[in-house]
Design a protein around this motif. Structure first.
Motif, PDB file in Angstrom:
ATOM      1  N   THR A  24       0.973   6.094  -5.902  1.00  0.00           N
ATOM      2  CA  THR A  24       0.432   6.209  -4.540  1.00  0.00           C
ATOM      3  C   THR A  24      -0.939   5.904  -4.413  1.00  0.00           C
ATOM      4  OG1 THR A  24       2.127   7.999  -3.929  1.00  0.00           O
ATOM      5  CG2 THR A  24       0.397   8.024  -2.583  1.00  0.00           C
ATOM      6  N   GLN A  25      -1.731   6.383  -5.358  1.00  0.00           N
ATOM      7  CA  GLN A  25      -3.116   6.146  -5.320  1.00  0.00           C
ATOM      8  C   GLN A  25      -3.446   4.851  -5.650  1.00  0.00           C
ATOM      9  OE1 GLN A  25      -4.917   9.050  -4.965  1.00  0.00           O
ATOM     10  NE2 GLN A  25      -6.848   8.944  -5.792  1.00  0.00           N
ATOM     11  N   ARG A  47      -6.284   3.803   6.868  1.00  0.00           N
ATOM     12  CA  ARG A  47      -4.828   4.050   6.395  1.00  0.00           C
ATOM     13  C   ARG A  47      -5.039   4.519   4.683  1.00  0.00           C
ATOM     14  NH1 ARG A  47      -2.871  -0.374   9.005  1.00  0.00           N
ATOM     15  NH2 ARG A  47      -2.313  -1.388   7.242  1.00  0.00           N
ATOM     16  N   SER A  48      -6.144   3.725   4.222  1.00  0.00           N
ATOM     17  CA  SER A  48      -6.308   3.605   2.648  1.00  0.00           C
ATOM     18  C   SER A  48      -7.002   4.827   2.182  1.00  0.00           C
ATOM     19  CB  SER A  48      -6.606   2.503   2.192  1.00  0.00           C
ATOM     20  OG  SER A  48      -5.860   1.304   2.619  1.00  0.00           O
ATOM     21  N   CYS A  95      -9.998   7.621  -2.280  1.00  0.00           N
ATOM     22  CA  CYS A  95      -9.002   7.282  -3.441  1.00  0.00           C
ATOM     23  C   CYS A  95      -9.607   6.681  -4.696  1.00  0.00           C
ATOM     24  CB  CYS A  95      -7.743   6.262  -3.002  1.00  0.00           C
ATOM     25  SG  CYS A  95      -8.766   5.043  -1.759  1.00  0.00           S
ATOM     26  N   ASN A 126      -3.443   2.941  -2.616  1.00  0.00           N
ATOM     27  CA  ASN A 126      -4.479   3.240  -1.500  1.00  0.00           C
ATOM     28  C   ASN A 126      -5.881   2.699  -2.142  1.00  0.00           C
ATOM     29  OD1 ASN A 126      -3.298   4.806   0.450  1.00  0.00           O
ATOM     30  ND2 ASN A 126      -3.288   6.328  -0.731  1.00  0.00           N
ATOM     31  N   ARG A 129       0.866  -1.095  -0.095  1.00  0.00           N
ATOM     32  CA  ARG A 129      -0.017   0.123   0.033  1.00  0.00           C
ATOM     33  C   ARG A 129       0.936   1.193  -0.117  1.00  0.00           C
ATOM     34  NH1 ARG A 129      -2.031   4.106   2.375  1.00  0.00           N
ATOM     35  NH2 ARG A 129      -0.600   3.703   4.265  1.00  0.00           N
ATOM     36  N   SER A 130       1.943   1.198   0.618  1.00  0.00           N
ATOM     37  CA  SER A 130       2.742   2.289   0.773  1.00  0.00           C
ATOM     38  C   SER A 130       4.385   1.824   1.197  1.00  0.00           C
ATOM     39  CB  SER A 130       2.208   3.364   2.015  1.00  0.00           C
ATOM     40  OG  SER A 130       3.109   3.971   2.423  1.00  0.00           O
ATOM     41  N   LEU A 143      -7.674  -0.133   0.119  1.00  0.00           N
ATOM     42  CA  LEU A 143      -9.027  -0.083   0.669  1.00  0.00           C
ATOM     43  C   LEU A 143      -9.933  -1.134   0.110  1.00  0.00           C
ATOM     44  CD1 LEU A 143     -11.345   1.472   1.845  1.00  0.00           C
ATOM     45  CD2 LEU A 143     -11.443   3.097  -0.438  1.00  0.00           C
ATOM     46  N   GLN A 191      -7.084   7.706   1.522  1.00  0.00           N
ATOM     47  CA  GLN A 191      -6.347   9.042   1.051  1.00  0.00           C
ATOM     48  C   GLN A 191      -6.461   9.145  -0.492  1.00  0.00           C
ATOM     49  OE1 GLN A 191      -2.572   9.214   3.017  1.00  0.00           O
ATOM     50  NE2 GLN A 191      -2.938   7.597   4.396  1.00  0.00           N
ATOM     51  N   ASP A 192      -6.623  10.359  -0.797  1.00  0.00           N
ATOM     52  CA  ASP A 192      -6.633  10.648  -2.255  1.00  0.00           C
ATOM     53  C   ASP A 192      -5.841  11.754  -2.584  1.00  0.00           C
ATOM     54  OD1 ASP A 192      -7.417  11.552  -4.713  1.00  0.00           O
ATOM     55  OD2 ASP A 192      -9.201  12.070  -4.216  1.00  0.00           O
TER      56      ASP A 192
END
Lengths: 317, 317
Positions: free
Chosen positions: B205-206, B227-228, B21, B209, A158-159, B213, B230-231
């Motif tokens: 990054t997107q 944590r996921s 996201c 996420n 995820r990151s 998710l 995020q956009d």
């Protein structure tokens, strides 16, 4: 208190990074091939790499240039330990093939040393140290080979910063076929040719496929896995570096593979199938394409490795 | 053979598209609010919209301009039917709020008419017809509101063309809070300000996420969901159109929400929470932010709707 050891020999598996649509965020581990790493305690403090076998001895034995050495140095640095450790790295898979060769060596090394020392580090810490090996191998501490090699199975990153790695258990069997055409591509070069900007529309297509692949794996839905294994961003660019890519991929799909794409940054091409028979048939047709153009190649057929590294031998302290 | 009806009244739920996201690929349905649509057989062939109530009567009753009419016309066109149908659309939720108002009307209409006619169409077909309603409402047959409104729950749109929609069952309870500041933003405008190209690094990054998710929902992992959410692509651009966006989102997170973001293209802001109590507390602090700046607003608190539309009344033929 876990045992400590005098000597540990570990097998760490090869891996397929990206898995079509999952550039930088997905990877899977193979049962074979893989590298073997030996760690041995010595009187003299510090790390030495005493032997590197395989791949015509082209790999450095300098600790700061060898991925295994760098990874172990990160581990000992974290512990603040000056224990004496000798490493042997036995390469059992091709370098620069797109099968996560450097990652397998780093992972094997940190797993062997962690066991030698009585398991002082968590797997998440080992992942960080192994990633340092990737930094020396390709410039960036990518996780998409070290994470599957260390944890086994399919993993989703995820990151990277902060490190957030998720296991994706698939309830259905999956077999990988990988064909490695005997040409060399430098990971660095495969990164250079990528565009820094991409169309939003294509990004949306890509994230549709990524979500689809994650859902397909977690639901054990072969059809969804198959529909989702499409990469509209990276594959169209990188595949130009791989001879006969389109033909090999098409042959794999025609022979029944669920999907096919570039393994990591190539030049290997992988395919996923439901069973060993299909994976074998897929391997034959992929190999056939390279024989047609007279390009030496090697084919690997393997179930997904679900356990990560294996301890091959050990001698207690 | 399923029954046919003279009269059917259907409730179709509001929905939150994108879910941080998942731009264009994800949506969720709310238990309330939603629209009500009545379908009635008439002697005279063809479709008529006889009443539209709610939202100050600003919506057209012309079949080709009303999303419900367009969706039903697509359905009858598919069947090659000239049956006579009268529609009433009762808007029970704000237009242009980012809650999928047009989608709820389209979905309610096709579900009501399909039931009226003895269920001749599959849900996948209904999705296509409802999407035609979206085309007239916002220029593109987006699925991220119609799909959750029609199927309920969280849905993932792997692909719009061909249509490939996947249900994402979450085993853990989730509650949505939505605050609607009383300003109007046209979906068209929110699309215009998006960049056509995005940096590959942000796209990675997107998709990290998005995969996170999807996995978080399927695994029922609240922390991973959190944590996921995020956009890094759309929210930074669109949020400038929404007064106090940053403050409202921060207040929601501080009050215990798992995540918060723009509902669809806004101006509504949504948050997800583990339970009704948290969702209610989150609603209070979000509302407080708008009261501070004297902006009228409405707050909705709802569990995720898992069933999609509901039949409210019906009279058999």
């Amino acid at each position: 208190m876990p045992n400590q050891y005098q000597y540990v020999k570990v097998f760490a598996p090869a891996s397929v990074a990206n898995v079509s649509c999952g550039f930088d965020v997905m990877g899977l581990a193979l049962d074979h091939p893989g590298d073997e790493v030996v760690a041995r305690r010595t009187e003299e403090p510090g790390i030495q790499i005493t032997r590197v076998t395989g791949e015509n001895g082209v790999l450095p034995t300098s600790v700061s240039e060898n991925t295994a050495g760098v990874a172990v140095r990160a581990l000992l640095g974290h512990l603040g330990s000056d224990v004496g450790i000798e490493l042997e790295v036995h390469k059992k898979m091709p370098l620069g093939s797109g099968l996560g060769s450097s990652a397998a060596s780093s992972v094997g090394a940190v797993v062997a040393v962690n066991r030698l020392l009585g398991l002082p580090c968590t797997s998440d810490e080992l992942l960080t140290f192994a990633a340092e090996g990737e930094r020396v191998a390709c410039g960036t501490p990518h996780l998409d080979n070290v994470a599957p090699s260390l944890f086994g199975g399919f993993v989703f990153i995820r990151s990277r910063e902060p490190q957030d790695v998720i296991g994706l258990d698939c309830s259905k069997p999956l077999f990988a076929t990988v064909v490695h055409p005997q040409i060399e591509i430098r990971t660095e070069d495969t990164r250079k040719i990528l565009r820094r900007n991409i169309p939003l529309q294509k990004a949306v297509t890509q994230w549709g496929n990524i979500g689809g692949l994650v859902a397909g794996l977690l639901k054990g839905d072969y059809e969804l896995i198959s529909r989702s294994m499409q990469d509209v961003i990276i594959e169209p660019i990188r595949s130009v570096l791989i001879p006969s890519f389109a033909e090999v991929k098409e042959a794999a799909l025609d022979a029944g593979a669920l999907g096919s794409g570039i393994s990591g940054s190539g030049p290997s091409i992988f395919a996923l199938s439901r069973d060993n028979e299909t994976a074998t048939a897929v391997g034959k047709v992929m190999q056939h394409e390279y024989e047609e153009i007279g390009l030496d190649n090697e084919v690997y057929i393997s179930p997904i490795n679900k356990e990560g590294p294996r301890i091959l031998e050990e001698v207690q302290l």
